[in-house]
Motif scaffolding. Sequence first.
Motif, PDB file in Angstrom:
ATOM      1  N   ALA A 263       0.817  -1.201   0.000  1.00  0.00           N
ATOM      2  CA  ALA A 263       0.000   0.000   0.000  1.00  0.00           C
ATOM      3  C   ALA A 263       0.851   1.250   0.000  1.00  0.00           C
ATOM      4  N   LEU A 264       2.098   1.113   0.541  1.00  0.00           N
ATOM      5  CA  LEU A 264       2.974   2.278   0.588  1.00  0.00           C
ATOM      6  C   LEU A 264       3.690   2.501  -0.729  1.00  0.00           C
ATOM      7  N   ALA A 265       3.609   1.585  -1.693  1.00  0.00           N
ATOM      8  CA  ALA A 265       4.295   1.727  -2.970  1.00  0.00           C
ATOM      9  C   ALA A 265       3.668   2.859  -3.772  1.00  0.00           C
ATOM     10  N   GLU A 266       4.465   3.478  -4.641  1.00  0.00           N
ATOM     11  CA  GLU A 266       3.987   4.600  -5.450  1.00  0.00           C
ATOM     12  C   GLU A 266       3.075   4.094  -6.555  1.00  0.00           C
ATOM     13  N   ASP A 267       1.879   4.686  -6.647  1.00  0.00           N
ATOM     14  CA  ASP A 267       0.971   4.364  -7.743  1.00  0.00           C
ATOM     15  C   ASP A 267       1.306   5.232  -8.947  1.00  0.00           C
ATOM     16  N   VAL A 268       1.277   4.625 -10.123  1.00  0.00           N
ATOM     17  CA  VAL A 268       1.617   5.336 -11.355  1.00  0.00           C
ATOM     18  C   VAL A 268       0.582   5.015 -12.422  1.00  0.00           C
ATOM     19  N   LEU A 269       0.674   5.728 -13.528  1.00  0.00           N
ATOM     20  CA  LEU A 269      -0.178   5.517 -14.692  1.00  0.00           C
ATOM     21  C   LEU A 269       0.688   5.199 -15.899  1.00  0.00           C
ATOM     22  N   ILE A 270       0.163   4.387 -16.794  1.00  0.00           N
ATOM     23  CA  ILE A 270       0.806   4.174 -18.094  1.00  0.00           C
ATOM     24  C   ILE A 270       0.115   5.112 -19.076  1.00  0.00           C
ATOM     25  N   ARG A 271       0.778   6.204 -19.418  1.00  0.00           N
ATOM     26  CA  ARG A 271       0.213   7.219 -20.310  1.00  0.00           C
ATOM     27  C   ARG A 271       0.289   6.710 -21.751  1.00  0.00           C
ATOM     28  N   ILE A 272      -0.862   6.625 -22.427  1.00  0.00           N
ATOM     29  CA  ILE A 272      -0.873   6.060 -23.779  1.00  0.00           C
ATOM     30  C   ILE A 272      -1.317   7.051 -24.836  1.00  0.00           C
ATOM     31  N   GLU A 273      -2.010   8.136 -24.448  1.00  0.00           N
ATOM     32  CA  GLU A 273      -2.536   9.033 -25.475  1.00  0.00           C
ATOM     33  C   GLU A 273      -2.978  10.335 -24.827  1.00  0.00           C
ATOM     34  N   ALA A 274      -3.088  11.390 -25.648  1.00  0.00           N
ATOM     35  CA  ALA A 274      -3.665  12.660 -25.216  1.00  0.00           C
ATOM     36  C   ALA A 274      -4.527  13.186 -26.354  1.00  0.00           C
ATOM     37  N   LYS A 275      -5.731  13.661 -26.037  1.00  0.00           N
ATOM     38  CA  LYS A 275      -6.665  14.143 -27.048  1.00  0.00           C
ATOM     39  C   LYS A 275      -7.183  15.519 -26.647  1.00  0.00           C
ATOM     40  N   ARG A 276      -7.435  16.347 -27.654  1.00  0.00           N
ATOM     41  CA  ARG A 276      -8.009  17.662 -27.405  1.00  0.00           C
ATOM     42  C   ARG A 276      -9.499  17.632 -27.739  1.00  0.00           C
ATOM     43  N   GLY A 277     -10.338  18.092 -26.825  1.00  0.00           N
ATOM     44  CA  GLY A 277     -11.777  18.093 -27.022  1.00  0.00           C
ATOM     45  C   GLY A 277     -12.435  16.963 -26.253  1.00  0.00           C
ATOM     46  N   THR A 278     -13.520  17.280 -25.578  1.00  0.00           N
ATOM     47  CA  THR A 278     -14.182  16.294 -24.711  1.00  0.00           C
ATOM     48  C   THR A 278     -14.692  15.101 -25.503  1.00  0.00           C
TER      49      THR A 278
ATOM     50  N   PRO B 281       1.000  -0.169  -9.018  1.00  0.00           N
ATOM     51  CA  PRO B 281       2.351   0.021  -8.489  1.00  0.00           C
ATOM     52  C   PRO B 281       3.358   0.173  -9.636  1.00  0.00           C
ATOM     53  N   ARG B 282       4.399   0.939  -9.391  1.00  0.00           N
ATOM     54  CA  ARG B 282       5.401   1.209 -10.414  1.00  0.00           C
ATOM     55  C   ARG B 282       6.035  -0.067 -10.952  1.00  0.00           C
ATOM     56  N   GLU B 283       6.346  -1.034 -10.051  1.00  0.00           N
ATOM     57  CA  GLU B 283       6.985  -2.267 -10.509  1.00  0.00           C
ATOM     58  C   GLU B 283       6.087  -3.001 -11.510  1.00  0.00           C
ATOM     59  N   GLN B 284       4.799  -3.055 -11.190  1.00  0.00           N
ATOM     60  CA  GLN B 284       3.859  -3.718 -12.094  1.00  0.00           C
ATOM     61  C   GLN B 284       3.743  -2.951 -13.407  1.00  0.00           C
ATOM     62  N   ALA B 285       3.705  -1.625 -13.339  1.00  0.00           N
ATOM     63  CA  ALA B 285       3.568  -0.809 -14.539  1.00  0.00           C
ATOM     64  C   ALA B 285       4.773  -0.956 -15.454  1.00  0.00           C
ATOM     65  N   THR B 286       5.975  -1.004 -14.858  1.00  0.00           N
ATOM     66  CA  THR B 286       7.190  -1.132 -15.665  1.00  0.00           C
ATOM     67  C   THR B 286       7.182  -2.412 -16.477  1.00  0.00           C
ATOM     68  N   SER B 287       6.848  -3.521 -15.805  1.00  0.00           N
ATOM     69  CA  SER B 287       6.803  -4.808 -16.503  1.00  0.00           C
ATOM     70  C   SER B 287       5.692  -4.837 -17.543  1.00  0.00           C
ATOM     71  N   ARG B 288       4.533  -4.295 -17.183  1.00  0.00           N
ATOM     72  CA  ARG B 288       3.385  -4.340 -18.089  1.00  0.00           C
ATOM     73  C   ARG B 288       3.624  -3.475 -19.326  1.00  0.00           C
ATOM     74  N   LEU B 289       4.198  -2.278 -19.127  1.00  0.00           N
ATOM     75  CA  LEU B 289       4.466  -1.399 -20.261  1.00  0.00           C
ATOM     76  C   LEU B 289       5.422  -2.051 -21.244  1.00  0.00           C
ATOM     77  N   GLN B 290       6.445  -2.707 -20.734  1.00  0.00           N
ATOM     78  CA  GLN B 290       7.403  -3.381 -21.608  1.00  0.00           C
ATOM     79  C   GLN B 290       6.716  -4.455 -22.444  1.00  0.00           C
ATOM     80  N   THR B 291       5.822  -5.218 -21.810  1.00  0.00           N
ATOM     81  CA  THR B 291       5.094  -6.266 -22.532  1.00  0.00           C
ATOM     82  C   THR B 291       4.154  -5.679 -23.567  1.00  0.00           C
TER      83      THR B 291
END
Length: 488
Positions: free
Chosen positions: A20-35, A70-80
Amino acid sequence: MRRFAFIFGATLPLVGVLPALAEDVLIRIEAKRGTEVARNSAERWRAQFDDVVTFPLGDGWTGIALGPMPREQATSRLQTLKSDGKVPGDSFISPAAGRDVTQVGGQPAAAVPTAALEATPTPAAPAVPEAAPAVGSASTFPTDAAAAAPVIAAEPMPEPAPVEYYLRIESSPDRDKAEELLAKRRETLPEAGLWTLSNGRSAVAIGPMDEATGKAWLAAFRRANAVPKDAFLAPLADMGDPAVPGHAPELGAPPAEDAPKPEMPALEDIQRALRWAGHYDGAIDGKDGPMTQTAIAEEIVRLRASPDTASAMHELIRRREAWRAEMGLTELRDTHTGLAMPAPMDRLQFDRAERALSIYGPKDGSGAALILFSQPGGQQEMLDLAGLVTALGWVPAPKRDVRKGSVTLDGRNQTHISHAEGKVIEDRVQGFVLIWPATDPEEQRRIAAEISDNLGRFAPAAGEALPEAPAIPPAETVSAAPATIPVP
């Protein structure tokens, strides 16, 4: 006491406190303009992943990501995901803290911490195996209710999102320098934004656009020197993260490949339209010289109607004709001077003829006036007429441009703008003075250009066969400007 502390500490991993103390992160995949654009894109990603989230980036942009995790999970998942080609190659990890994250398509299933999974004991196998169901029992054959259960068809996969492209103009490794480049480019391309590339450079770009539109406008921008020769088109996946958001450009679509090519309008009509737009000062001669070519290329960028030259020029001519109709321009044929030209006659009315002058004053308080002149003479007579125009105050404190066979005067004060032109044509001096309200400088410039480009003689002046008195009488009889003409 220490013994109890050791036992208590050893149990912490079993209840998931450390994860629970691990840093939560996001895997950023895209950015769009307009709702709406961002919502549609996020829904398409939701068809592939259960943990899609969105969050605002500012200035109308929305980030789309997977997580939090968690960052560790995100790192592995992003690579895959990258190796499998399931996310853009420039996807990256960023902290989730401080983001106003909204989950897409309902609450995703909570991820079980890895440490907790490792610590969970595997249930022991039963000592006595369960009896197998008897043949023909309800355990091996479906009941009537089960047989009648409807078969749910699999939902069709969503259409892949069209690839968006950006016109990459230039980049710099220095952020401050890149922002200077952005400010300069926005003078001609106000939609431009700044992007942080995956290699750390900052790139100036405009978009998004589809590939066909991007290729056509890249060529048009290059012809007008609006972008460097090494500017290129890049897919969104190569653009990185928006640093200074721009906005989507309004660019006319290129003609379809199978559509017939429009014919180029006559060059004289193009030159008149360019002058009306205020972007051409050359002669109306129908010649395809460098000045005309430059003006056409630059006007295509300003107009944004079409990257195709012929289509863009047809649109420019159409806009000029619509303006002429709106302004009420009609042909004025002045019998006293024998001159004809387009004029805004809903704002002018004939006042009087005097020697070689024909004077039209304001109509219904329009504040406009037009003076025409035509008489025999050459360079000196032309300069004398220019002096008369100045002396009568029709062009206040004028800026003069005197050349062989022509003269122009421009001046203004707090209430009026004036423009005068004189030319020597076939041993005659002819021209006009246009006086217009100072509150409408753009219309004054356009009307003056229309008169200048179309002024011509349609008949001899009145009394042409008789000795013609000069426009300038002896010094002792020069009168002040008529009261009916707005004197600047």
